[in-house]
Scaffold this motif. Structure first.
Motif, PDB file in Angstrom:
ATOM      1  N   SER A  62       2.991   5.941  -2.948  1.00 21.89           N
ATOM      2  CA  SER A  62       4.239   6.749  -3.333  1.00 21.89           C
ATOM      3  C   SER A  62       4.136   6.781  -4.776  1.00 21.89           C
ATOM      4  N   ILE A  63       3.575   5.715  -5.591  1.00 23.58           N
ATOM      5  CA  ILE A  63       3.544   5.833  -6.935  1.00 23.58           C
ATOM      6  C   ILE A  63       2.250   6.822  -7.439  1.00 23.58           C
ATOM      7  N   VAL A  64       0.983   6.603  -6.877  1.00 20.77           N
ATOM      8  CA  VAL A  64      -0.061   7.593  -6.750  1.00 20.77           C
ATOM      9  C   VAL A  64       0.510   8.991  -6.538  1.00 20.77           C
ATOM     10  N   ASN A  65       1.266   9.204  -5.468  1.00 25.68           N
ATOM     11  CA  ASN A  65       1.608  10.751  -5.232  1.00 25.68           C
ATOM     12  C   ASN A  65       2.779  11.323  -6.244  1.00 25.68           C
ATOM     13  N   SER A  66       3.534  10.266  -6.684  1.00 29.80           N
ATOM     14  CA  SER A  66       4.563  10.821  -7.743  1.00 29.80           C
ATOM     15  C   SER A  66       4.213  11.068  -9.190  1.00 29.80           C
ATOM     16  N   ARG A  67       3.222  10.301  -9.622  1.00 23.00           N
ATOM     17  CA  ARG A  67       2.697  10.282 -10.983  1.00 23.00           C
ATOM     18  C   ARG A  67       1.928  11.544 -11.093  1.00 23.00           C
ATOM     19  N   SER A  68       2.158  11.957 -12.477  1.00 24.72           N
ATOM     20  CA  SER A  68       0.939  13.020 -12.981  1.00 24.72           C
ATOM     21  C   SER A  68       0.245  12.368 -13.942  1.00 24.72           C
ATOM     22  N   PHE A  69      -1.065  12.446 -13.725  1.00 21.45           N
ATOM     23  CA  PHE A  69      -2.004  11.335 -14.236  1.00 21.45           C
ATOM     24  C   PHE A  69      -2.421  11.971 -15.696  1.00 21.45           C
ATOM     25  N   LEU A  70      -2.362  11.183 -16.547  1.00 26.05           N
ATOM     26  CA  LEU A  70      -2.964  11.570 -17.839  1.00 26.05           C
ATOM     27  C   LEU A  70      -4.553  11.488 -17.814  1.00 26.05           C
ATOM     28  N   LEU A  99       0.992  -1.205   0.032  1.00 28.13           N
ATOM     29  CA  LEU A  99      -0.121  -0.099   0.127  1.00 28.13           C
ATOM     30  C   LEU A  99       0.843   1.275  -0.017  1.00 28.13           C
ATOM     31  N   ASN A 100       2.041   1.343   0.669  1.00 26.42           N
ATOM     32  CA  ASN A 100       2.654   2.375   0.936  1.00 26.42           C
ATOM     33  C   ASN A 100       3.451   2.642  -0.674  1.00 26.42           C
ATOM     34  N   GLU A 101       3.913   1.393  -1.243  1.00 29.66           N
ATOM     35  CA  GLU A 101       4.235   1.649  -2.716  1.00 29.66           C
ATOM     36  C   GLU A 101       3.434   2.161  -3.725  1.00 29.66           C
ATOM     37  N   ILE A 102       2.258   1.743  -3.512  1.00 29.07           N
ATOM     38  CA  ILE A 102       0.914   2.277  -4.296  1.00 29.07           C
ATOM     39  C   ILE A 102       0.761   3.661  -3.810  1.00 29.07           C
ATOM     40  N   ARG A 136     -10.767  -4.542  -3.547  1.00 31.38           N
ATOM     41  CA  ARG A 136      -9.806  -5.585  -3.889  1.00 31.38           C
ATOM     42  C   ARG A 136      -8.446  -4.969  -4.049  1.00 31.38           C
ATOM     43  N   GLY A 137      -8.199  -3.753  -3.965  1.00 33.51           N
ATOM     44  CA  GLY A 137      -7.108  -3.217  -4.176  1.00 33.51           C
ATOM     45  C   GLY A 137      -6.903  -2.157  -5.254  1.00 33.51           C
ATOM     46  N   VAL A 138      -5.890  -1.982  -5.943  1.00 37.50           N
ATOM     47  CA  VAL A 138      -5.667  -0.576  -6.882  1.00 37.50           C
ATOM     48  C   VAL A 138      -5.832  -1.250  -8.380  1.00 37.50           C
ATOM     49  N   SER A 139      -6.640  -0.690  -9.285  1.00 37.47           N
ATOM     50  CA  SER A 139      -6.387  -0.870 -10.487  1.00 37.47           C
ATOM     51  C   SER A 139      -6.572   0.332 -11.217  1.00 37.47           C
ATOM     52  N   MET A 140      -5.973   0.403 -12.848  1.00 38.77           N
ATOM     53  CA  MET A 140      -5.890   1.316 -13.435  1.00 38.77           C
ATOM     54  C   MET A 140      -7.449   1.357 -14.175  1.00 38.77           C
ATOM     55  N   MET A 141      -7.998   2.189 -14.285  1.00 36.96           N
ATOM     56  CA  MET A 141      -9.264   2.406 -15.107  1.00 36.96           C
ATOM     57  C   MET A 141      -9.606   3.378 -15.746  1.00 36.96           C
ATOM     58  N   ASN A 142      -9.994   3.684 -16.803  1.00 30.84           N
ATOM     59  CA  ASN A 142     -10.497   4.654 -17.661  1.00 30.84           C
ATOM     60  C   ASN A 142     -12.094   5.154 -17.132  1.00 30.84           C
ATOM     61  N   ASN A 143     -12.320   6.221 -16.835  1.00 28.91           N
ATOM     62  CA  ASN A 143     -13.488   6.768 -16.444  1.00 28.91           C
ATOM     63  C   ASN A 143     -14.067   6.383 -15.133  1.00 28.91           C
TER      64      ASN A 143
END
Length: 161
Positions: free
Chosen positions: A113-121, A108-111, A131-138
């Protein structure tokens, strides 16, 4: 009155001499001493047997007491060993849970840190669900939801083991 030294009837009585005083025959004195010694030895042997018997009785009582104490201690040790094994099993389960939760926390800490460091497109969205984190559109991070100022909160189910 003169008395005979060889007479058995006078063996236990003092003999009289010509001076009128009472004096015992040397054989009679030794016989009397032997009898006294024999009686004394018998009494000493009896006391010795009584002491030995008392000592034996004391040892038997001590054996009985120590046997009972040994039984109590054995029972206490067995109960303690059972408690020890139960606690050891519980500790093993808890160690496994700590390892699992530590791994989850690290993930969760890795996620985060990834979320905080990324600029989202705009076309990428991250969904944090049961169930966790997933990349989704909309998803909740779509263009319409980007105005949310609160960070995503992990569900309680993620932290439960």
């Amino acid at each position: 009155m003169a008395s005979s030294y060889s007479s058995e009837s006078n063996a236990g009585t003092p003999s009289q001499n010509s001076g009128g005083g009472s004096e015992q025959h040397p054989l009679h004195i030794t016989d009397q001493r032997k009898r006294k010694r024999m009686i004394s030895n018998r009494e000493s042997a009896r006391r010795s047997r009584m002491r030995k018997q008392k000592h034996l009785d004391d040892l038997k009582a001590q054996l009985s007491h120590l046997t009972a104490e040994n039984g109590r201690l054995t029972t206490a040790v067995q109960a303690t060993v059972q408690i020890y094994f139960a606690v050891e099993a519980e500790n093993s389960v808890l160690r496994a849970q700590v390892a699992e939760l530590s791994h989850r926390l690290e993930s969760l800490n890795e996620i985060i840190s990834i979320v905080n460091s990324r600029s989202f497109l705009p076309e990428e969205d991250i969904f944090i669900g049961d169930r966790g984190v997933s990349m989704m559109n909309n998803g909740p991070w779509s263009e319409s939801n980007r105005l949310v100022t609160q960070p995503p909160v992990a569900s309680a189910d993620i932290l439960m083991y």
